[in-house]
Design an enzyme around this catalytic site. Structure first.
Site, mmCIF file in Angstrom:
data_model
loop_
_atom_site.group_PDB
_atom_site.id
_atom_site.type_symbol
_atom_site.label_atom_id
_atom_site.label_comp_id
_atom_site.label_asym_id
_atom_site.label_seq_id
_atom_site.Cartn_x
_atom_site.Cartn_y
_atom_site.Cartn_z
ATOM 1 N N ASP A 129 0.813 -1.312 0.024
ATOM 2 C CA ASP A 129 0.050 0.032 -0.028
ATOM 3 C C ASP A 129 0.885 1.182 0.019
ATOM 4 O O ASP A 129 1.935 1.290 0.812
ATOM 5 C CB ASP A 129 -0.886 -0.020 1.082
ATOM 6 C CG ASP A 129 -2.064 1.099 1.020
ATOM 7 O OD1 ASP A 129 -3.316 0.456 1.077
ATOM 8 O OD2 ASP A 129 -1.779 2.269 1.144
ATOM 9 N N ASN A 170 -12.764 -3.639 2.668
ATOM 10 C CA ASN A 170 -13.696 -2.363 2.975
ATOM 11 C C ASN A 170 -14.649 -2.570 1.760
ATOM 12 O O ASN A 170 -14.038 -2.493 0.660
ATOM 13 C CB ASN A 170 -13.026 -1.118 2.909
ATOM 14 C CG ASN A 170 -12.153 -0.922 4.191
ATOM 15 O OD1 ASN A 170 -12.636 -1.224 5.034
ATOM 16 N ND2 ASN A 170 -10.788 -0.324 3.928
ATOM 17 N N GLY A 217 -15.435 2.904 3.858
ATOM 18 C CA GLY A 217 -14.237 3.861 3.501
ATOM 19 C C GLY A 217 -13.677 3.278 2.338
ATOM 20 O O GLY A 217 -12.515 3.470 1.952
ATOM 21 N N GLN A 218 -14.314 2.318 1.425
ATOM 22 C CA GLN A 218 -13.726 1.897 0.222
ATOM 23 C C GLN A 218 -13.666 2.962 -0.990
ATOM 24 O O GLN A 218 -14.532 3.751 -1.421
ATOM 25 C CB GLN A 218 -14.537 0.744 -0.513
ATOM 26 C CG GLN A 218 -13.844 0.145 -1.557
ATOM 27 C CD GLN A 218 -15.022 -0.763 -2.347
ATOM 28 O OE1 GLN A 218 -16.104 -1.242 -2.134
ATOM 29 N NE2 GLN A 218 -14.200 -1.455 -3.289
ATOM 30 N N SER A 219 -12.171 3.168 -1.385
ATOM 31 C CA SER A 219 -11.696 4.355 -2.035
ATOM 32 C C SER A 219 -11.486 3.629 -3.624
ATOM 33 O O SER A 219 -11.370 4.763 -4.449
ATOM 34 C CB SER A 219 -10.826 4.976 -1.416
ATOM 35 O OG SER A 219 -9.675 4.500 -1.152
ATOM 36 N N HIS A 251 -10.108 -5.610 -2.888
ATOM 37 C CA HIS A 251 -8.662 -5.862 -2.447
ATOM 38 C C HIS A 251 -8.922 -6.018 -0.955
ATOM 39 O O HIS A 251 -9.732 -5.683 0.024
ATOM 40 C CB HIS A 251 -7.997 -4.298 -2.418
ATOM 41 C CG HIS A 251 -8.693 -3.211 -2.001
ATOM 42 N ND1 HIS A 251 -9.486 -2.546 -2.859
ATOM 43 C CD2 HIS A 251 -8.582 -2.418 -1.090
ATOM 44 C CE1 HIS A 251 -10.086 -1.447 -2.198
ATOM 45 N NE2 HIS A 251 -9.428 -1.202 -1.328
ATOM 46 N N HIS A 258 -6.945 -5.935 2.400
ATOM 47 C CA HIS A 258 -5.744 -5.197 2.938
ATOM 48 C C HIS A 258 -5.039 -6.512 4.151
ATOM 49 O O HIS A 258 -5.757 -7.000 4.856
ATOM 50 C CB HIS A 258 -6.239 -4.116 4.208
ATOM 51 C CG HIS A 258 -6.805 -2.816 3.162
ATOM 52 N ND1 HIS A 258 -6.217 -1.846 2.949
ATOM 53 C CD2 HIS A 258 -7.908 -2.686 2.841
ATOM 54 C CE1 HIS A 258 -6.744 -0.916 2.393
ATOM 55 N NE2 HIS A 258 -8.120 -1.381 2.305
HETATM 56 P P1 AMP Z 1 -9.735 1.118 0.514
HETATM 57 O O1 AMP Z 1 -9.930 2.635 1.223
HETATM 58 O O2 AMP Z 1 -10.194 -0.144 1.403
HETATM 59 O O3 AMP Z 1 -10.517 1.407 -0.621
HETATM 60 O O4 AMP Z 1 -8.167 0.931 0.182
HETATM 61 C C1 AMP Z 1 -7.388 1.768 -0.773
HETATM 62 C C2 AMP Z 1 -6.109 1.592 -0.659
HETATM 63 O O5 AMP Z 1 -5.428 1.597 -1.865
HETATM 64 C C3 AMP Z 1 -5.659 2.790 0.388
HETATM 65 O O6 AMP Z 1 -5.192 1.969 1.415
HETATM 66 C C4 AMP Z 1 -4.625 3.385 -0.360
HETATM 67 O O7 AMP Z 1 -3.423 3.789 0.459
HETATM 68 C C5 AMP Z 1 -4.013 2.314 -1.327
HETATM 69 N N1 AMP Z 1 -3.710 3.076 -2.613
HETATM 70 C C6 AMP Z 1 -4.273 3.840 -3.532
HETATM 71 N N2 AMP Z 1 -3.623 3.943 -4.613
HETATM 72 C C7 AMP Z 1 -2.526 3.236 -4.464
HETATM 73 C C8 AMP Z 1 -1.373 2.495 -5.537
HETATM 74 N N3 AMP Z 1 -1.219 3.559 -6.646
HETATM 75 N N4 AMP Z 1 -0.551 1.950 -5.022
HETATM 76 C C9 AMP Z 1 -0.662 1.028 -3.697
HETATM 77 N N5 AMP Z 1 -1.718 1.411 -2.887
HETATM 78 C C10 AMP Z 1 -2.729 2.279 -3.436
#
Ligand code: AMP
Length: 116
Positions: free
Chosen positions: A32, A89, A95-97, A102, A104
């Site tokens: 991450d 998430n 908080g899925q962004s 994925h 974690h």
């Molecule tokens: P979530 O908030 O559960 O959707 O997790 C998304 C994760 O992706 C977050 O922990 C970010 O820090 C991570 N993330 C976003 N962009 C990248 C990237 N280019 N390479 C590695 N991790 C990333």
């Protein structure tokens, strides 16, 4: 989000850099960029699947595989004895962004419960 605009699809395709720690025919694991623990790895399927909520019965084997890969990476990171957490998430309240499912993998420090 379409596969064309999906950040994690770009990592799978090698179009975006990532520090990969494992990959096989179905999954890729990479560190991450904003780690929340000494080990913070994301395990993703190569195939685009937006979230756990979109998973179908035909994805059951893939979902199990993602967890097995997480355990394998945890072992290679030396976390098997101390322990680790796997988190998926799903949706806005969690908080899925990134809309590519994925897992974690977090470890290397005590992790509080319940999460925020
Ligand atoms: P979530 O908030 O559960 O959707 O997790 C998304 C994760 O992706 C977050 O922990 C970010 O820090 C991570 N993330 C976003 N962009 C990248 C990237 N280019 N390479 C590695 N991790 C990333």
């Amino acid at each position: 989000m379409s596969e064309q605009n999906c950040l994690f699809c770009k990592i799978v395709a090698g179009e975006m850099p990532a520090e990969k720690v494992f990959e096989d025919a179905r999954a890729v694991a990479f560190r991450d960029v904003n780690p929340q623990a000494p080990t913070h790895v994301l395990v993703i399927p190569r195939a685009h699947l937006e979230s756990l909520d979109d998973a179908a019965q035909t994805d059951e084997s893939l979902l199990g595989h993602l967890l097995r890969v997480a355990a394998r990476v945890a072992n290679s990171e030396g976390l098997s004895e101390s322990g680790y957490r796997t988190v998926v998430n799903t949706g806005a309240d969690a908080g899925q962004s990134v809309l590519h499912i994925h897992v974690h993998l977090l470890g290397g420090r005590p992790l509080a419960w319940p999460p925020g």
